[in-house]
Every structure is written in structure tokens, then in C-alpha cells.
Design an enzyme around this catalytic site. Structure first.
Site, PDB file in Angstrom:
ATOM      1  N   GLU A  94       8.534   0.444   6.890  1.00 27.00           N
ATOM      2  CA  GLU A  94       7.519   0.328   5.851  1.00 27.00           C
ATOM      3  C   GLU A  94       7.400  -1.151   5.813  1.00 27.00           C
ATOM      4  O   GLU A  94       8.412  -1.714   5.042  1.00 27.00           O
ATOM      5  CB  GLU A  94       7.172   1.160   4.752  1.00 27.00           C
ATOM      6  CG  GLU A  94       6.097   0.972   4.157  1.00 27.00           C
ATOM      7  CD  GLU A  94       5.653  -0.014   3.162  1.00 27.00           C
ATOM      8  OE1 GLU A  94       5.091  -1.187   3.801  1.00 27.00           O
ATOM      9  OE2 GLU A  94       5.847   0.082   2.118  1.00 27.00           O
ATOM     10  N   CYS A 126       2.951  -4.869  -0.653  1.00 32.04           N
ATOM     11  CA  CYS A 126       2.963  -5.219   0.849  1.00 32.04           C
ATOM     12  C   CYS A 126       1.088  -4.533   1.101  1.00 32.04           C
ATOM     13  O   CYS A 126       0.776  -4.903   1.885  1.00 32.04           O
ATOM     14  CB  CYS A 126       3.748  -3.979   1.592  1.00 32.04           C
ATOM     15  SG  CYS A 126       3.750  -2.214   0.666  1.00 32.04           S
TER      16      CYS A 126
END
Ligand code: NDP
Length: 455
Positions: free
Chosen positions: A228, A262
Site C-alpha cells: 500500500e 496516502c
């Protein structure tokens, strides 16, 4: 060598943590493996009780745990406590649903009986970042332990107090004592651990650079990875959008965790005909967000997590301006020791500009003007990343079609900012990584999908 936790608000050393020797790490891995043998034989019912104990402990201790994040990374205290609550919710979610998710799946064949069973694989190494030091870890821990896997946590070098607190809470929950352990070590010394044959898989959340290195090493050992990584999430504002709502949502998304998320909105792609109005609204809302002591609830923003990260961000802003972007808000280094960075807006961002191409991990918004809807979608997809994206339009049907079919990213939201939710899969495509966390998909990443066939 030791890892240092430095308070980014005061600039003072909180504590030094001596790095574990390889001998100590190997002993921890062996102990974790021993207890995995016990864990894998436990029932879902037992695991559920223990997982709910973790959730309860998180809620009981949420203020104290939140304070660790305020101190280690400058997260605003309200956000820190909300993060702990979210961790409790993911524990409860998997405590309730893991058994159903991992039920055997009968498949009709010519056999007397054939089915798929989801078996634990052993120890998964979790390499985690500093930006959501509890949430990123718990969205791994909850499905991993419920699936019967054990975990080793290598947390970011600046969040050792958070790492040790998580380890303690899991240990007190009832799971076999060494089901989950933290190791205090810098990333530069992690290779031996990844190579240890008892480590069966690796999950990493962090930068694309770190993901590439870990995936290459793990791939060479045929160990599965889930990555991720970063993102440069595009938020498209179409000319028929509710501009007030779009500006409010875009600002809130850009400033999540002081801009260090993110899935924060990073590129704002606005249709030409509404650009002036959108920028006006957006600027007023960004200007209203004040930064200050992260422990003081009167401020929206705390500091950035580390001074070096703040300084790197400022360099990106200066480069963007050098390359033709116009800074209409912020864009300066505040005086003093605290790692503050002001809400910043760059306009006139065009293809080739650093703010167009790179991930900007801080409270800096890049506004890009698109000629029309097709141009906006083309710009949104003109990136090496693909984590999330959002579209603002009053035409819900059109918004849905763009989200479903035209935007290239792991999660696309309409008239909302992108967020992670235990019930929905989360992850990216392209350089934002692969594999999924959360939901049914997350718990199935690290299991042996085993075929059982009885003639
Ligand atoms: P990193 O990606 O370097 O760190 C994240 C985690 O990965 C940390 O635990 C780190 O350990 C570890 N790590 C780094 N390199 C390696 C490696 N070669 N092998 C094994 N583990 C490794 O993030 P930074 O702290 O350096 O931040 C830099 C940038 O990364 C940010 O500006 C942002 O762009 C991106 N980032 C993205 C995140 C996301 O949520 N997707 C989260 C954090 C950062 P250690 O701390 O010991 O180096």
C-alpha cells in the site's frame, strides 16, 4: 545504534530506543513461530473474544494512546483519539465477520466432496509507516490474527513508542503471548528478517521506493507481498458541481493528518469555466485552517511528522514554483523549532511540473485547470499512481460512470473524499501498490487458499 523519537513540535528527544540485535530478532521470530502453532489451532470464537478485548483496551486507553501520536508525529489530538477509535472498530469488525469470511466454500465436482478452505500461513511481517501509526497497523493486525496468522511489526523508526504500545495491547488480550511482536530496528537492517524462512509474507505501507525494494527482495524468495504505497489522488471538479461542498470536501481531504495521508486529495483538476470561483472558495477555506500546538484542540493542524520531511516538502514547493506554478497561499517555512508547514496552494500547475508528477506529502494543494470533462479525466489518469480519486458533479449517474469506468484507481468516490472503511477493500494499482486490505478481500490476502478433494 538507537532509533530516536523526536517531538516535531518541541524539537526535543522523547526517547532513544536501542535497536534490537539480529540475535534478539531471530529469538523473537522463533517465539512467534512457536505461538503461531498454538494460535492456528484456536477457534474463531476464542479469537473473537481476544480481538474484542483489544478493541475494549483501545477505547479504555484512547487518550493515552492518542497522546503517543501527538508527541511522536505532531498529530492533532482530536484526530489521534479518532484514529484509536477507528482501530477499535476494525477489531470489532473482524471479530464479528472473520469466521463467515473464511468459511469453507463447497464446490460441486465429480468428487464425493470438494471444497476450498482458507488456512493460516504463519508469520506475516508488517512494515508500517508513521503517518497513521495505529490505524495502519491495526488494519493488518485484526484480519491477520483472526485468520490465525501471527505478526511481526517493523514500525517506522520515529514511532517506536506507538509500536511498543500496540505490542503490549495485543499481548494483554488473550491471544497466545507471542502471536504478535514488534521489533525495534531501522529499515536499513531489515534484510535478514525478510529472509528468515519463518517469515512467510510481507505487507508494507509506505513510499513507492520502499515498496519496490521490499517487493524485489521478497519476490526473490517467493514470499508474497501486499503493498500500500503512495498516491497523487486526483479530485475532479466538474462545472456542474456544488462548488461550496466540493471546496469544503477537497480542503478537508487535502489536510487530513497535516496533509500526510496516502489517500489525501493531492491534485485538484477543475473545469475551466468554474476554476475562478472554485479557487476563491478553496482558498478561503484553506486560509481558515490554522496550525499550532497539536495538543491544543483549537488548531486544525499540528506539525508535520519530522523536520526532514517538512524540509523536503518545502523543496518540492520551491521547485514547483521554479517550474512555473504560482503560490497563492502559504509556501514558506514558519520560524521556530516546530516542524510546521502552512496550508499552501499552487495554481498554474501544468504537465511536467513536480506538483503534477510527484506525490506531495503535506498540506500543499496543486490546482490544475482542465479544458473540459474528457480533459479532466485524462489529466487525472496521467500519473504513475492509482490509489484513490474523486469526482464532484450534481449528475450522479455521470459521476458514477466516471468513478466506475474511467478513473484508473483502487477507490473512486463521487461527491465525497476517499476514505478507508473496514467494510470496503482498500488498495491501489500501478505504483500505488497491489493487493487489498480490509473487508473480505483483506483477510484473504494472507491465507492458503487450499483445495480439499475427497474422491
Ligand atoms: P518510507 O516509505 O521510507 O517508510 C515507511 C516504512 O517503510 C518505515 O517503516 C520504514 O522504516 C520502512 N522502509 C523504508 N525503506 C525500506 C526498505 N528499503 N526496506 C524495508 N523497509 C523500509 O517513508 P518515509 O518515512 O521515508 O517518508 C517518505 C515518503 O514516503 C513520504 O514523504 C511519502 O511520500 C511516503 N509515505 C507514504 C505513506 C503512505 O501511507 N502510503 C506513509 C509514509 C510515507 P524506517 O522508518 O526505519 O526507514
Amino acid at each position: 545504534m538507537s532509533l530516536k523519537s523526536i517531538n516535531p513540535y518541541t524539537g526535543k528527544l522523547i526517547r532513544s530506543y536501542p535497536e534490537y540485535t539480529q540475535k534478539k530478532i531471530d529469538a523473537i521470530i522463533n517465539a512467534t513461530h512457536q505461538d503461531w502453532q498454538k494460535l492456528k489451532l484456536t477457534s474463531f470464537k476464542e479469537r473473537s473474544v481476544w480481538m474484542n478485548n483489544i478493541a475494549k483496551a483501545l477505547i479504555t486507553e484512547k487518550e493515552a494512546l492518542g497522546k503517543l501520536m501527538v508527541d511522536e508525529i505532531g498529530k492533532p489530538v482530536k484526530d489521534a483519539i479518532a484514529e484509536i477509535e477507528k482501530c477499535a472498530s476494525v477489531c470489532e469488525y473482524y471479530a464479528t465477520h472473520a469466521e463467515g469470511f473464511l468459511e469453507d466454500e463447497l464446490i460441486e465436482t465429480e468428487a464425493q466432496k470438494s471444497y476450498v478452505s482458507f488456512q493460516p500461513i504463519g508469520i506475516v511481517l508488517a512494515i508500517m509507516p508513521w503517518n497513521f501509526p495505529f490505524w495502519q497497523v491495526f488494519r493488518f493486525v485484526a484480519p491477520a490474527l483472526m485468520a490465525g496468522n501471527a505478526g511481526i511489526l517493523k514500525h517506522a523508526s520515529n514511532t517506536s513508542a506507538c509500536a511498543l504500545a500496540i505490542e503490549r495491547i495485543v499481548k494483554q488480550s488473550g491471544f497466545p503471548e507471542n502471536s504478535f511482536n514488534a521489533i525495534i530496528i531501522s529499515s536499513s537492517k531489515l534484510e535478514e528478517t525478510i529472509k528468515n524462512p519463518l517469515i512467510k509474507a510481507v505487507t508494507l505501507t509506505g513510499s513507492t521506493g520502499a515498496g519496490k525494494k521490499v517487493a524485489a527482495l521478497a519476490g526473490g524468495l517467493i514470499k508474497k507481498t501486499v503493498l500500500e504505497l503512495g498516491g497523487s489522488d486526483p479530485y475532479i471538479v466538474l462545472k456542474d458541481a456544488d462548488l461550496q461542498m466540493a471546496a469544503e470536501t477537497c480542503v478537508n481531504s487535502r489536510l487530513i493528518n497535516n496533509g500526510q495521508s496516502c489517500i489525501a486529495a493531492k491534485r485538484f483538476i477543475v473545469e475551466q469555466s468554474v476554476a475562478k470561483e472554485f479557487i476563491k472558495l478553496f482558498k478561503a477555506k484553506m486560509e481558515a485552517k490554522k496550525f499550532g500546538d497539536p495538543a491544543d484542540t483549537n488548531f486544525h493542524l499540528g506539525t508535520m511528522a519530522r523536520t526532514d520531511l517538512r524540509d523536503d516538502l518545502h523543496k518540492q514547493v520551491l521547485s514547483a514554483i521554479n517550474q512555473g506554478a504560482k503560490c497563492i497561499l502559504g509556501g514558506y517555512l514558519p520560524e521556530g523549532k516546530a516542524a510546521f508547514y502552512p496550508p499552501t496552494i499552487l495554481t498554474n500547475v501544468k504537465k511536467g511540473n513536480i506538483a503534477y508528477n510527484e506525490e506531495i506529502f503535506g498540506p500543499v494543494a496543486a490546482i490544475i485547470i482542465a479544458k473540459n470533462e474528457d480533459d479532466a479525466i485524462a489529466i487525472a489518469n496521467d500519473t504513475s499512481f492509482g490509489l484513490g480519486g474523486a469526482i464532484f458533479t450534481k449528475n450522479i449517474k455521470k459521476g458514477e460512470t466516471i468513478a466506475r469506468e474511467r478513473l484508473q484507481a483502487g477507490s473512486c468516490f463521487v461527491n465525497s473524499f476517499v476514505k478507508s472503511d473496514p467494510r470496503l477493500p482498500f488498495g491501489g494499482i500501478n505504483e500505488s501498490g497491489y493487493g487489498r486490505e480490509l473487508s473480505l478481500y483483506g483477510i484473504k490476502e494472507f491465507v492458503n487458499i487450499k483445495t480439499v478433494y475427497i474422491k
